[in-house]
Design a protein around this motif. Structure first.
Motif, PDB file in Angstrom:
ATOM      1  N   GLY A  83       0.806  -1.225   0.000  1.00  0.00           N
ATOM      2  CA  GLY A  83       0.000   0.000   0.000  1.00  0.00           C
ATOM      3  C   GLY A  83       0.835   1.269   0.000  1.00  0.00           C
ATOM      4  O   GLY A  83       0.329   2.366   0.261  1.00  0.00           O
ATOM      5  N   ARG A  84       2.133   1.157  -0.329  1.00  0.00           N
ATOM      6  CA  ARG A  84       2.983   2.352  -0.326  1.00  0.00           C
ATOM      7  C   ARG A  84       3.113   2.972  -1.712  1.00  0.00           C
ATOM      8  O   ARG A  84       3.656   4.077  -1.852  1.00  0.00           O
ATOM      9  CB  ARG A  84       4.386   2.026   0.226  1.00  0.00           C
ATOM     10  CG  ARG A  84       4.421   1.616   1.685  1.00  0.00           C
ATOM     11  CD  ARG A  84       3.927   2.709   2.629  1.00  0.00           C
ATOM     12  NE  ARG A  84       4.738   3.911   2.685  1.00  0.00           N
ATOM     13  CZ  ARG A  84       5.788   4.084   3.481  1.00  0.00           C
ATOM     14  NH1 ARG A  84       6.179   3.094   4.278  1.00  0.00           N
ATOM     15  NH2 ARG A  84       6.451   5.226   3.503  1.00  0.00           N
ATOM     16  N   LEU A  85       2.669   2.249  -2.730  1.00  0.00           N
ATOM     17  CA  LEU A  85       2.746   2.780  -4.091  1.00  0.00           C
ATOM     18  C   LEU A  85       1.341   2.732  -4.663  1.00  0.00           C
ATOM     19  O   LEU A  85       0.758   1.647  -4.761  1.00  0.00           O
ATOM     20  CB  LEU A  85       3.708   1.896  -4.903  1.00  0.00           C
ATOM     21  CG  LEU A  85       4.227   2.408  -6.233  1.00  0.00           C
ATOM     22  CD1 LEU A  85       4.914   3.755  -6.088  1.00  0.00           C
ATOM     23  CD2 LEU A  85       5.238   1.403  -6.810  1.00  0.00           C
ATOM     24  N   TYR A  86       0.762   3.892  -4.967  1.00  0.00           N
ATOM     25  CA  TYR A  86      -0.646   3.906  -5.361  1.00  0.00           C
ATOM     26  C   TYR A  86      -0.852   4.618  -6.697  1.00  0.00           C
ATOM     27  O   TYR A  86      -0.119   5.540  -7.047  1.00  0.00           O
ATOM     28  CB  TYR A  86      -1.500   4.530  -4.252  1.00  0.00           C
ATOM     29  CG  TYR A  86      -1.178   5.970  -3.916  1.00  0.00           C
ATOM     30  CD1 TYR A  86      -0.178   6.292  -3.007  1.00  0.00           C
ATOM     31  CD2 TYR A  86      -1.908   7.019  -4.493  1.00  0.00           C
ATOM     32  CE1 TYR A  86       0.098   7.615  -2.685  1.00  0.00           C
ATOM     33  CE2 TYR A  86      -1.640   8.346  -4.170  1.00  0.00           C
ATOM     34  CZ  TYR A  86      -0.633   8.628  -3.269  1.00  0.00           C
ATOM     35  OH  TYR A  86      -0.353   9.933  -2.962  1.00  0.00           O
ATOM     36  N   PRO A  87      -1.865   4.137  -7.447  1.00  0.00           N
ATOM     37  CA  PRO A  87      -2.087   4.676  -8.793  1.00  0.00           C
ATOM     38  C   PRO A  87      -2.820   6.014  -8.751  1.00  0.00           C
ATOM     39  O   PRO A  87      -3.729   6.209  -7.941  1.00  0.00           O
ATOM     40  CB  PRO A  87      -2.957   3.607  -9.453  1.00  0.00           C
ATOM     41  CG  PRO A  87      -3.677   2.946  -8.331  1.00  0.00           C
ATOM     42  CD  PRO A  87      -2.808   3.048  -7.109  1.00  0.00           C
ATOM     43  N   PHE A 124       4.537   7.285  -4.393  1.00  0.00           N
ATOM     44  CA  PHE A 124       4.947   6.645  -3.138  1.00  0.00           C
ATOM     45  C   PHE A 124       4.283   7.381  -1.977  1.00  0.00           C
ATOM     46  O   PHE A 124       4.341   8.609  -1.883  1.00  0.00           O
ATOM     47  CB  PHE A 124       6.467   6.733  -2.994  1.00  0.00           C
ATOM     48  CG  PHE A 124       6.998   6.150  -1.715  1.00  0.00           C
ATOM     49  CD1 PHE A 124       6.960   4.777  -1.493  1.00  0.00           C
ATOM     50  CD2 PHE A 124       7.540   6.974  -0.739  1.00  0.00           C
ATOM     51  CE1 PHE A 124       7.459   4.226  -0.312  1.00  0.00           C
ATOM     52  CE2 PHE A 124       8.042   6.436   0.439  1.00  0.00           C
ATOM     53  CZ  PHE A 124       7.997   5.061   0.655  1.00  0.00           C
ATOM     54  N   LYS A 125       3.642   6.615  -1.097  1.00  0.00           N
ATOM     55  CA  LYS A 125       2.945   7.233   0.027  1.00  0.00           C
ATOM     56  C   LYS A 125       3.955   7.500   1.148  1.00  0.00           C
ATOM     57  O   LYS A 125       4.442   6.572   1.807  1.00  0.00           O
ATOM     58  CB  LYS A 125       1.841   6.290   0.510  1.00  0.00           C
ATOM     59  CG  LYS A 125       0.928   6.904   1.520  1.00  0.00           C
ATOM     60  CD  LYS A 125      -0.368   6.103   1.627  1.00  0.00           C
ATOM     61  CE  LYS A 125      -1.183   6.570   2.819  1.00  0.00           C
ATOM     62  NZ  LYS A 125      -1.085   5.659   3.958  1.00  0.00           N
ATOM     63  N   LEU A 126       4.258   8.764   1.305  1.00  0.00           N
ATOM     64  CA  LEU A 126       5.248   9.153   2.320  1.00  0.00           C
ATOM     65  C   LEU A 126       4.639   9.086   3.707  1.00  0.00           C
ATOM     66  O   LEU A 126       3.464   9.422   3.888  1.00  0.00           O
ATOM     67  CB  LEU A 126       5.704  10.595   2.082  1.00  0.00           C
ATOM     68  CG  LEU A 126       6.696  10.857   0.945  1.00  0.00           C
ATOM     69  CD1 LEU A 126       6.843  12.370   0.736  1.00  0.00           C
ATOM     70  CD2 LEU A 126       8.057  10.237   1.256  1.00  0.00           C
ATOM     71  N   ASP A 127       5.434   8.679   4.677  1.00  0.00           N
ATOM     72  CA  ASP A 127       5.028   8.862   6.071  1.00  0.00           C
ATOM     73  C   ASP A 127       5.218  10.339   6.398  1.00  0.00           C
ATOM     74  O   ASP A 127       6.278  10.898   6.080  1.00  0.00           O
ATOM     75  CB  ASP A 127       5.945   8.069   7.008  1.00  0.00           C
ATOM     76  CG  ASP A 127       5.562   6.612   7.049  1.00  0.00           C
ATOM     77  OD1 ASP A 127       4.423   6.288   6.664  1.00  0.00           O
ATOM     78  OD2 ASP A 127       6.423   5.805   7.457  1.00  0.00           O
ATOM     79  N   ALA A 128       4.240  10.918   7.061  1.00  0.00           N
ATOM     80  CA  ALA A 128       4.346  12.345   7.391  1.00  0.00           C
ATOM     81  C   ALA A 128       5.254  12.515   8.609  1.00  0.00           C
ATOM     82  O   ALA A 128       4.797  12.752   9.721  1.00  0.00           O
ATOM     83  CB  ALA A 128       2.959  12.920   7.663  1.00  0.00           C
ATOM     84  N   ARG A 129       6.541  12.339   8.397  1.00  0.00           N
ATOM     85  CA  ARG A 129       7.472  12.472   9.518  1.00  0.00           C
ATOM     86  C   ARG A 129       8.785  13.048   9.013  1.00  0.00           C
ATOM     87  O   ARG A 129       9.048  13.083   7.800  1.00  0.00           O
ATOM     88  CB  ARG A 129       7.712  11.126  10.191  1.00  0.00           C
ATOM     89  CG  ARG A 129       8.341  10.103   9.272  1.00  0.00           C
ATOM     90  CD  ARG A 129       8.503   8.763   9.982  1.00  0.00           C
ATOM     91  NE  ARG A 129       8.796   7.713   9.023  1.00  0.00           N
ATOM     92  CZ  ARG A 129      10.023   7.358   8.650  1.00  0.00           C
ATOM     93  NH1 ARG A 129      11.070   7.975   9.153  1.00  0.00           N
ATOM     94  NH2 ARG A 129      10.200   6.389   7.764  1.00  0.00           N
ATOM     95  N   THR A 130       9.590  13.430   9.964  1.00  0.00           N
ATOM     96  CA  THR A 130      10.892  13.984   9.612  1.00  0.00           C
ATOM     97  C   THR A 130      11.908  12.843   9.516  1.00  0.00           C
ATOM     98  O   THR A 130      11.972  12.002  10.406  1.00  0.00           O
ATOM     99  CB  THR A 130      11.326  15.008  10.682  1.00  0.00           C
ATOM    100  OG1 THR A 130      10.423  16.104  10.601  1.00  0.00           O
ATOM    101  CG2 THR A 130      12.741  15.512  10.433  1.00  0.00           C
TER     102      THR A 130
END
Ligand code: GLU
Length: 448
Positions: free
Chosen positions: A94-98, A148-154
């Motif tokens: 689920g980290r790469l989405y169309p 790519f679904k980024l985690d919203a973090r530093t």
């Protein structure tokens, strides 16, 4: 880190390398060299339209000219099955989405966000699409690009150059990793190859700092160890302008064709913007011993291409004959005379190729400059008999002085002009025996 480092230089074969590309190439090569490590040349050729075989070949040649012979070689275009497998894993997780938006739709959305004072970050609308909606879009003929679904973090790391560094990924759009035509942008293949090939240190320009934030998340999403990163400052011209591969700015082959020594180009490319003064360092080992990534400046590495002349001259003034020999012979200088000739003209050279002009002065056509025929005739009259050596010039000028009463510049300059046709040049004590009595006598008579 237990094993020896494995570093990589990863240019796209879409143009000729320039001096700004030489900087990461050399910083990587020298880093490996100083630590008994290895250097991978990886051609990032996922952009099939712009990558060419000609540029790929030129990159290898230009690196070899700089003294860099890669221990390993890879092309991303040979590795697409590995990239595809990684992409599938990211999709399954689920980290790469169309996504189906067109450029125009994205641009409109971006303007709306800016108009509302919001940061223009991709709003992840595609994540909310149902299966039916996706099917409907595809039925319209749309093919997806993949983000790519980024985690919203530093993401933070200890940078080899910059020390503690971080990127706030919450302020970034989810990056597109796969284009609608199915081709990869550089971001994912680079991570997959770095991981699969066991790259220990990624040393690259600071224009990649934001990419590092993203790529660290991709390493982690693929359960791969994260390499150590170092981001060096970029070479810029004195007015702060960047160097562009497409502008052909100071291409390595252009510099080679202009007759610069690789040592001069290496010294300028590496020492500019470092803690070390820019100076001519002939060998790779000496340069490797000087480079300390943690001492590279954070400010842009401004350089003046004119400095190359001075660096080049200094290298040549210290160059042993053995190193110059082949090149002198290639200029048509006879082997029997080349070593003595080199010793005399070496201090006057900026480039080895300039030797051809001095050889003309020694053995070729010269137009003698004679302002006072009487003076030249007197000088000819007292021209010493052969054999000639390093003392002949002194003996001759003493005799001319005695005969004519001329001294200082009024003595030396007319002799130099008659013998060489030029006001400046190598020391005549050395030059005179090389030219020989017959030719000197002819030139004093106004002939060549
Ligand atoms: N192909 C990328 C470039 O030329 C490589 C950057 C990197 O070193 O990761 O910018």
């Amino acid at each position: 880190m237990t094993s020896a480092p494995l570093v990589r230089f990863a240019p796209s074969p879409t143009g000729f390398l320039h001096i700004g590309n030489a900087r990461p190439a050399l910083l990587n090569a020298l880093f490996a060299r100083a630590r008994g490590g290895r250097f991978l040349l990886r051609l990032d050729d996922t952009d099939r339209e712009r990558s060419t075989e000609e540029f790929a070949k030129a990159i290898e040649e230009d690196l070899a000219w700089l003294g860099i012979v890669p221990d390993l070689f890879a092309r991303q275009s040979d590795r697409s099955a590995i990239h595809d497998a990684a992409a599938e894993r990211l999709k399954a997780a689920g980290r790469l989405y169309p996504c189906y938006e067109t450029q125009e739709e994205l641009e409109r959305r971006r303007r709306r966000q800016l108009g509302r004072g919001q940061p223009p970050i991709y709003d992840r609308a595609a994540l909310g699409l149902s299966d039916d909606e996706r099917a409907a879009l595809e039925a319209e003929g749309r093919t997806p690009h993949w983000r790519f679904k980024l985690d919203a973090r530093t993401v933070a790391w200890d940078d080899l150059v910059r020390g503690p560094a971080h990127v706030d990924c919450a302020s970034l759009s989810d990056p597109v990793l796969i284009r609608a035509d199915g081709s990869y942008l550089y971001t994912l293949p680079s991570v997959v190859d770095d991981a699969e090939m066991g790259i220990t240190h990624v040393i690259r320009g600071e224009d990649h700092v934001t990419n590092t934030g993203v790529q660290v998340q991709i390493f982690e999403a693929l359960d791969q160890p994260v390499p150590i990163f170092g981001h060096h400052n970029l070479l810029t011209t004195a007015d702060g302008e960047g160097l562009s591969k497409r502008l052909g700015h100071l291409s390595l082959r252009g510099l080679r064709e202009a007759g610069y020594e690789p040592g001069a180009v290496r010294s300028l490319a590496v020492l500019t913007g470092s803690a070390e003064a820019v100076r001519a360092v002939p060998g790779l080992d000496d340069l490797a011993a000087l480079v300390d990534l943690s001492h590279i400046s954070r400010a842009p590495a401004k350089f003046d291409p004119q400095e190359l002349d001075g660096l080049n001259a200094r290298l040549i003034h210290a160059m042993p004959y053995d190193e110059a020999r082949e090149r002198l012979l290639a200029l048509g200088i006879p082997e029997a005379r080349a070593e003595a000739f080199w010793a005399v003209i070496q201090p006057n050279l900026t480039k080895v190729g300039d030797a051809a002009e001095w050889w003309r002065i020694v053995a070729g056509q010269v137009t003698p400059v004679i302002a006072d025929a009487g003076f030249a005739a007197a000088a000819l009259d007292v021209l010493p008999p052969e054999p000639w050596d390093g003392q002949t010039w002194k003996a001759w000028t003493n005799a001319v002085k005695e005969r004519t009463g001329a001294k200082g510049k009024a003595l030396f300059m007319p002799l130099r002009l008659a013998v060489t046709g030029l006001e400046h040049g190598p020391d005549l004590s050395g030059l005179l025996p090389l030219i020989g009595r017959d030719i000197v006598a002819a030139r004093l008579g106004g002939r060549d």
